[in-house]
Design an enzyme around this catalytic site. Structure first.
Site, PDB file in Angstrom:
ATOM      1  N   SER A 228       0.813  -1.214   0.000  1.00 43.73           N
ATOM      2  CA  SER A 228       0.000   0.000   0.000  1.00 43.73           C
ATOM      3  C   SER A 228       0.844   1.261   0.000  1.00 43.73           C
ATOM      4  CB  SER A 228      -0.930   0.014   1.233  1.00 43.73           C
ATOM      5  OG  SER A 228      -1.802  -1.079   1.171  1.00 43.73           O
TER       6      SER A 228
ATOM      7  N   GLU B 240      -4.266  -3.322  -6.817  1.00 42.42           N
ATOM      8  CA  GLU B 240      -4.556  -2.003  -7.422  1.00 42.42           C
ATOM      9  C   GLU B 240      -5.110  -1.024  -6.390  1.00 42.42           C
ATOM     10  OE1 GLU B 240      -3.919  -0.892 -10.296  1.00 42.42           O
ATOM     11  OE2 GLU B 240      -3.677  -2.613 -11.627  1.00 42.42           O
TER      12      GLU B 240
HETATM   13  P1  TGC Z   1       1.055  11.013  -3.119  1.00 43.47           P
HETATM   14  O1  TGC Z   1       1.857  12.036  -2.379  1.00 43.47           O
HETATM   15  O2  TGC Z   1      -0.434  11.032  -3.000  1.00 43.47           O
HETATM   16  O3  TGC Z   1       1.424  11.114  -4.692  1.00 43.47           O
HETATM   17  C1  TGC Z   1       2.739  11.082  -5.177  1.00 43.47           C
HETATM   18  C2  TGC Z   1       2.715  11.644  -6.582  1.00 43.47           C
HETATM   19  O4  TGC Z   1       1.879  10.823  -7.426  1.00 43.47           O
HETATM   20  C3  TGC Z   1       0.744  11.583  -7.906  1.00 43.47           C
HETATM   21  N1  TGC Z   1      -0.425  10.691  -7.817  1.00 43.47           N
HETATM   22  C4  TGC Z   1      -1.032  10.147  -8.864  1.00 43.47           C
HETATM   23  N2  TGC Z   1      -0.819  10.267 -10.180  1.00 43.47           N
HETATM   24  C5  TGC Z   1      -1.621   9.557 -11.004  1.00 43.47           C
HETATM   25  N3  TGC Z   1      -2.604   8.745 -10.577  1.00 43.47           N
HETATM   26  C6  TGC Z   1      -2.833   8.586  -9.262  1.00 43.47           C
HETATM   27  N4  TGC Z   1      -3.801   7.752  -8.844  1.00 43.47           N
HETATM   28  C7  TGC Z   1      -2.045   9.310  -8.329  1.00 43.47           C
HETATM   29  N5  TGC Z   1      -2.010   9.385  -6.981  1.00 43.47           N
HETATM   30  C8  TGC Z   1      -1.018  10.243  -6.686  1.00 43.47           C
HETATM   31  C9  TGC Z   1       0.638  12.770  -6.977  1.00 43.47           C
HETATM   32  O5  TGC Z   1       0.030  13.853  -7.636  1.00 43.47           O
HETATM   33  C10 TGC Z   1       2.087  13.029  -6.676  1.00 43.47           C
HETATM   34  O6  TGC Z   1       2.669  13.679  -7.790  1.00 43.47           O
HETATM   35  P2  TGC Z   1       3.825  14.801  -7.587  1.00 43.47           P
HETATM   36  O7  TGC Z   1       4.031  15.373  -8.958  1.00 43.47           O
HETATM   37  O8  TGC Z   1       3.284  15.777  -6.603  1.00 43.47           O
HETATM   38  O9  TGC Z   1       5.020  14.056  -7.077  1.00 43.47           O
HETATM   39  O10 TGC Z   1       1.606   9.619  -2.732  1.00 43.47           O
HETATM   40  P3  TGC Z   1       1.489   8.834  -1.384  1.00 43.47           P
HETATM   41  O11 TGC Z   1       2.819   8.262  -1.077  1.00 43.47           O
HETATM   42  O12 TGC Z   1       0.804   9.662  -0.322  1.00 43.47           O
HETATM   43  O13 TGC Z   1       0.558   7.605  -1.803  1.00 43.47           O
HETATM   44  C11 TGC Z   1      -0.765   7.666  -1.828  1.00 43.47           C
HETATM   45  C12 TGC Z   1      -1.378   6.258  -2.058  1.00 43.47           C
HETATM   46  C13 TGC Z   1      -1.468   5.474  -0.766  1.00 43.47           C
HETATM   47  C14 TGC Z   1      -2.774   6.539  -2.571  1.00 43.47           C
HETATM   48  C15 TGC Z   1      -0.564   5.444  -3.096  1.00 43.47           C
HETATM   49  O14 TGC Z   1       0.675   5.106  -2.597  1.00 43.47           O
HETATM   50  C16 TGC Z   1      -1.292   4.213  -3.521  1.00 43.47           C
HETATM   51  O15 TGC Z   1      -2.117   4.257  -4.437  1.00 43.47           O
HETATM   52  N6  TGC Z   1      -1.017   3.004  -2.897  1.00 43.47           N
HETATM   53  C17 TGC Z   1      -1.568   1.747  -3.356  1.00 43.47           C
HETATM   54  C18 TGC Z   1      -0.545   1.039  -4.216  1.00 43.47           C
HETATM   55  C19 TGC Z   1      -1.163   0.180  -5.266  1.00 43.47           C
HETATM   56  O16 TGC Z   1      -2.291   0.381  -5.685  1.00 43.47           O
HETATM   57  N7  TGC Z   1      -0.420  -0.765  -5.786  1.00 43.47           N
HETATM   58  C20 TGC Z   1      -0.847  -1.544  -6.882  1.00 43.47           C
HETATM   59  C21 TGC Z   1       0.287  -2.333  -7.473  1.00 43.47           C
HETATM   60  S1  TGC Z   1      -0.024  -2.951  -9.099  1.00 43.47           S
HETATM   61  C22 TGC Z   1      -1.206  -4.097  -8.937  1.00 43.47           C
HETATM   62  O17 TGC Z   1      -1.771  -4.333  -7.920  1.00 43.47           O
HETATM   63  C23 TGC Z   1      -1.534  -4.802 -10.183  1.00 43.47           C
HETATM   64  S2  TGC Z   1      -2.745  -6.014 -10.064  1.00 43.47           S
HETATM   65  C24 TGC Z   1      -3.206  -5.990 -11.669  1.00 43.47           C
HETATM   66  C25 TGC Z   1      -3.968  -7.130 -12.131  1.00 43.47           C
HETATM   67  O18 TGC Z   1      -3.555  -8.296 -11.997  1.00 43.47           O
HETATM   68  O19 TGC Z   1      -5.029  -6.861 -12.735  1.00 43.47           O
HETATM   69  P1  FAD Z   2      -0.550  -4.122   2.843  1.00 41.22           P
HETATM   70  O1  FAD Z   2      -0.209  -2.867   2.146  1.00 41.22           O
HETATM   71  O2  FAD Z   2       0.416  -4.658   3.834  1.00 41.22           O
HETATM   72  O3  FAD Z   2      -1.968  -3.942   3.523  1.00 41.22           O
HETATM   73  C1  FAD Z   2      -2.443  -4.858   4.545  1.00 41.22           C
HETATM   74  C2  FAD Z   2      -3.765  -4.318   5.123  1.00 41.22           C
HETATM   75  O4  FAD Z   2      -3.529  -3.055   5.723  1.00 41.22           O
HETATM   76  C3  FAD Z   2      -4.837  -4.067   4.049  1.00 41.22           C
HETATM   77  O5  FAD Z   2      -6.102  -4.435   4.560  1.00 41.22           O
HETATM   78  C4  FAD Z   2      -4.789  -2.570   3.840  1.00 41.22           C
HETATM   79  O6  FAD Z   2      -6.015  -2.035   3.372  1.00 41.22           O
HETATM   80  C5  FAD Z   2      -4.478  -2.101   5.242  1.00 41.22           C
HETATM   81  N1  FAD Z   2      -3.885  -0.762   5.289  1.00 41.22           N
HETATM   82  C6  FAD Z   2      -2.808  -0.328   4.608  1.00 41.22           C
HETATM   83  N2  FAD Z   2      -2.557   0.969   4.882  1.00 41.22           N
HETATM   84  C7  FAD Z   2      -3.496   1.348   5.785  1.00 41.22           C
HETATM   85  C8  FAD Z   2      -3.774   2.574   6.467  1.00 41.22           C
HETATM   86  N3  FAD Z   2      -3.034   3.664   6.266  1.00 41.22           N
HETATM   87  N4  FAD Z   2      -4.826   2.597   7.316  1.00 41.22           N
HETATM   88  C9  FAD Z   2      -5.585   1.489   7.529  1.00 41.22           C
HETATM   89  N5  FAD Z   2      -5.366   0.316   6.917  1.00 41.22           N
HETATM   90  C10 FAD Z   2      -4.339   0.251   6.057  1.00 41.22           C
HETATM   91  N6  FAD Z   2       1.532  -5.602  -7.442  1.00 41.22           N
HETATM   92  C11 FAD Z   2       2.303  -5.193  -8.494  1.00 41.22           C
HETATM   93  O7  FAD Z   2       3.137  -4.303  -8.347  1.00 41.22           O
HETATM   94  N7  FAD Z   2       2.145  -5.732  -9.737  1.00 41.22           N
HETATM   95  C12 FAD Z   2       1.237  -6.718  -9.966  1.00 41.22           C
HETATM   96  O8  FAD Z   2       1.113  -7.181 -11.113  1.00 41.22           O
HETATM   97  C13 FAD Z   2       0.439  -7.199  -8.883  1.00 41.22           C
HETATM   98  N8  FAD Z   2      -0.433  -8.226  -9.075  1.00 41.22           N
HETATM   99  C14 FAD Z   2      -1.079  -8.767  -7.996  1.00 41.22           C
HETATM  100  C15 FAD Z   2      -1.830  -9.939  -8.148  1.00 41.22           C
HETATM  101  C16 FAD Z   2      -2.432 -10.529  -7.037  1.00 41.22           C
HETATM  102  C17 FAD Z   2      -3.189 -11.815  -7.201  1.00 41.22           C
HETATM  103  C18 FAD Z   2      -2.333  -9.916  -5.770  1.00 41.22           C
HETATM  104  C19 FAD Z   2      -3.010 -10.519  -4.560  1.00 41.22           C
HETATM  105  C20 FAD Z   2      -1.608  -8.765  -5.603  1.00 41.22           C
HETATM  106  C21 FAD Z   2      -0.950  -8.180  -6.714  1.00 41.22           C
HETATM  107  N9  FAD Z   2      -0.126  -7.058  -6.562  1.00 41.22           N
HETATM  108  C22 FAD Z   2       0.625  -6.609  -7.613  1.00 41.22           C
HETATM  109  C23 FAD Z   2       0.099  -6.509  -5.240  1.00 41.22           C
HETATM  110  C24 FAD Z   2      -1.030  -5.655  -4.696  1.00 41.22           C
HETATM  111  O9  FAD Z   2      -1.079  -4.420  -5.346  1.00 41.22           O
HETATM  112  C25 FAD Z   2      -0.845  -5.513  -3.196  1.00 41.22           C
HETATM  113  O10 FAD Z   2      -1.150  -6.762  -2.614  1.00 41.22           O
HETATM  114  C26 FAD Z   2      -1.688  -4.420  -2.597  1.00 41.22           C
HETATM  115  O11 FAD Z   2      -1.282  -3.155  -3.047  1.00 41.22           O
HETATM  116  C27 FAD Z   2      -1.665  -4.435  -1.067  1.00 41.22           C
HETATM  117  O12 FAD Z   2      -0.362  -4.513  -0.592  1.00 41.22           O
HETATM  118  P2  FAD Z   2       0.016  -5.634   0.499  1.00 41.22           P
HETATM  119  O13 FAD Z   2      -0.452  -6.942  -0.012  1.00 41.22           O
HETATM  120  O14 FAD Z   2       1.449  -5.493   0.808  1.00 41.22           O
HETATM  121  O15 FAD Z   2      -0.871  -5.266   1.763  1.00 41.22           O
END
Ligand code: TGC
Ligand code: FAD
Length: 387
Positions: free
Chosen positions: A142, A367
């Site tokens: 996250s 995501e």
């Molecule tokens: P923060 O300070 O809010 O932002 C840093 C910089 O990024 C910009 N920004 C964005 N730009 C585009 N789209 C967004 N959604 C954006 N959110 C923020 C922001 O404007 C800033 O830009 P700059 O120019 O000022 O530097 O960053 P933060 O560290 O406070 O993080 C906020 C938070 C928690 C929302 C972010 O870290 C987050 O979204 N965490 C979740 C991570 C996540 O979603 N991981 C997914 C990994 S990939 C995956 O799961 C693939 S699964 C795919 C599949 O199998 O289908």
């Molecule tokens: P954590 O970040 O450790 O979160 C654990 C729990 O804490 C969650 O319930 C969360 O909601 C909660 N939490 C976190 N922060 C807070 C807060 N501030 N306050 C309260 N609660 C909080 N990632 C990639 O980069 N590329 C990929 O292709 C990709 N594919 C994936 C495919 C699968 C099947 C899965 C399961 C995951 C994949 N991911 C990928 C990773 C995915 O994006 C992460 O699992 C996700 O972002 C959550 O991170 P984490 O698993 O480390 O959980």
């Protein structure tokens, strides 16, 4: 009484263009004829249906929103409908296309040089080069800003060390778009299969997204040429910009899962006789399916509006967060409820509900978890960053 379509109570169909309907219908045909018959077995065996990749590519579903480079250049609503139809089959199939399109091709398109676009995008559109996206690390997905993977400049090359976790397509990928810390900030690198020190073992024993490949990525002094660094972005906004694209598609996908589950349960409860009447004749059952239709309709309207905003260039990440939270939660709740309405039959993959239910446990986590999206909206409303 007018007969409405249970999967489209508000006639969303009439809000689509001719082209959008045609794209949706051709993906629906592919799903029904080619993917549905094999998906349960792949899920049971924990294998990804690689045999479908060429057909998915022929249909123009890889990088479908990209203009040029052999891509279809479709609008955002069309991309959403593609995700919806693929996930009506299985979240794993949609995940494959989401990752290839929004997380591997998009960063090369948006942040890459012209040479990099020409080098990789046409092969990726043809399904000959598979990509993955390495952002998450084991110590906390996250908070990607806390990543430990780093890249150090060494002459004309970069040396990458670290690891990534939970990476979709990782072990079948030819290239990995990897985000790493550098002295100048977070940068994106295209790491190629076979580069010395790079390994991508598959993660086993998953109870969710079994028809999808999920992997770890390891980088042990991997030497990557400067020509493989994406030159046009520095900072967390690079990977987060890709996530906005993928999350948009994910708002549509679970609508497909929910429709699949609800449709199955409508058939099942119409046929099943208990206490001398069809299960569907009970008020308690009708209230449950009515609630499913209500939630699906709301999700459809949210995603369609989001898609039109995206096409106008007005979509904000917070709007994507609301839709991802609402629509995945909707589908997960419906899949669980359908699983229950199927009784004992609902616990095997002969019916779809449990497969969708288990898949959606990943979709609600990846995501951006549900909590992350709630906090993004909270930050927007209050102006206070609670992360
Ligand atoms: P923060 O300070 O809010 O932002 C840093 C910089 O990024 C910009 N920004 C964005 N730009 C585009 N789209 C967004 N959604 C954006 N959110 C923020 C922001 O404007 C800033 O830009 P700059 O120019 O000022 O530097 O960053 P933060 O560290 O406070 O993080 C906020 C938070 C928690 C929302 C972010 O870290 C987050 O979204 N965490 C979740 C991570 C996540 O979603 N991981 C997914 C990994 S990939 C995956 O799961 C693939 S699964 C795919 C599949 O199998 O289908
Ligand atoms: P954590 O970040 O450790 O979160 C654990 C729990 O804490 C969650 O319930 C969360 O909601 C909660 N939490 C976190 N922060 C807070 C807060 N501030 N306050 C309260 N609660 C909080 N990632 C990639 O980069 N590329 C990929 O292709 C990709 N594919 C994936 C495919 C699968 C099947 C899965 C399961 C995951 C994949 N991911 C990928 C990773 C995915 O994006 C992460 O699992 C996700 O972002 C959550 O991170 P984490 O698993 O480390 O959980």
């Amino acid at each position: 009484m007018a007969q409405l379509n249970p999967a489209d109570l508000y006639d969303i169909d009439s809000l689509l263009s001719e082209e959008e309907r045609m794209i949706r219908d051709s993906v629906a045909r592919f799903v029904d004829e080619r993917a549905m018959p094999i998906i349960a077995e792949h899920f049971d065996n924990a294998t990804f249906p690689r045999e479908l990749i060429a057909e998915v590519a022929d249909l123009g579903l890889l990088g479908s929103s990209i203009e040029g480079y052999g891509c279809a250049g479709l609008g955002s609503v069309s991309y959403g409908l593609i995700c919806q139809e693929l996930e009506r089959c299985d979240s794993g199939l949609r995940s494959f296309v989401s990752v290839q399109s929004s997380l591997a091709m998009y960063p090369i398109y948006a942040y890459g040089s012209e040479e990099q676009r020409e080098r990789w995008l046409p092969g990726m559109a043809r399904g000959e080069i598979i990509g993955c996206f390495g952002l998450t690390e084991s110590h906390g997905g996250s908070d990607p800003g806390a990543m430990k993977t780093h890249a150090r400049r060494d002459g004309d090359d970069w040396i990458i060390n670290g690891s990534k976790m939970w990476i979709t397509n990782g072990s079948i990928a030819d290239i990995a778009v990897v985000w790493a810390k550098t002295e100048e900030g977070i940068m994106g690198f295209v790491v190629e299969k076979g580069m010395a020190g790079f390994d991508a073992p598959e993660i086993h024993s998953k109870m969710s997204l079994r028809a999808s490949v999920t992997s770890e990525l390891y980088f042990d002094n991997v030497r990557v040429p400067e020509a493989n660094r994406l030159p046009n972005v520095v900072g967390l906004k690079g990977p987060l910009g890709c996530l906005t694209q993928a999350r948009y598609g994910i708002t549509w996908g679970p609508i497909g899962s929910a429709i699949a589950c609800m449709t199955e349960v409508l058939d099942y409860t119409a046929d099943r006789e208990l206490f001398g009447r069809p299960l569907a004749a009970n008020q308690a059952v009708q209230i449950r399916v009515a609630d499913m239709a209500r939630r699906i309709t709301a999700a459809q309207l949210i995603s369609l509006r989001l898609g039109r905003l995206k096409e106008e260039g007005k979509m904000a990440p917070t709007q994507v967060s609301l839709a991802k939270w609402n629509n995945v939660r909707m589908a997960l709740d419906i899949a669980r409820d359908c699983r229950d309405l199927l009784g004992g039959s609902g616990i095997t993959t002969e019916y779809q509900a449990i497969r969708h239910m288990l898949n959606l446990e990943s979709v609600i986590t990846y995501e951006g978890t549900e909590t992350v999206h709630q906090l993004v909206i909270g930050r927007e409303l209050t102006g206070i960053n609670a992360f």
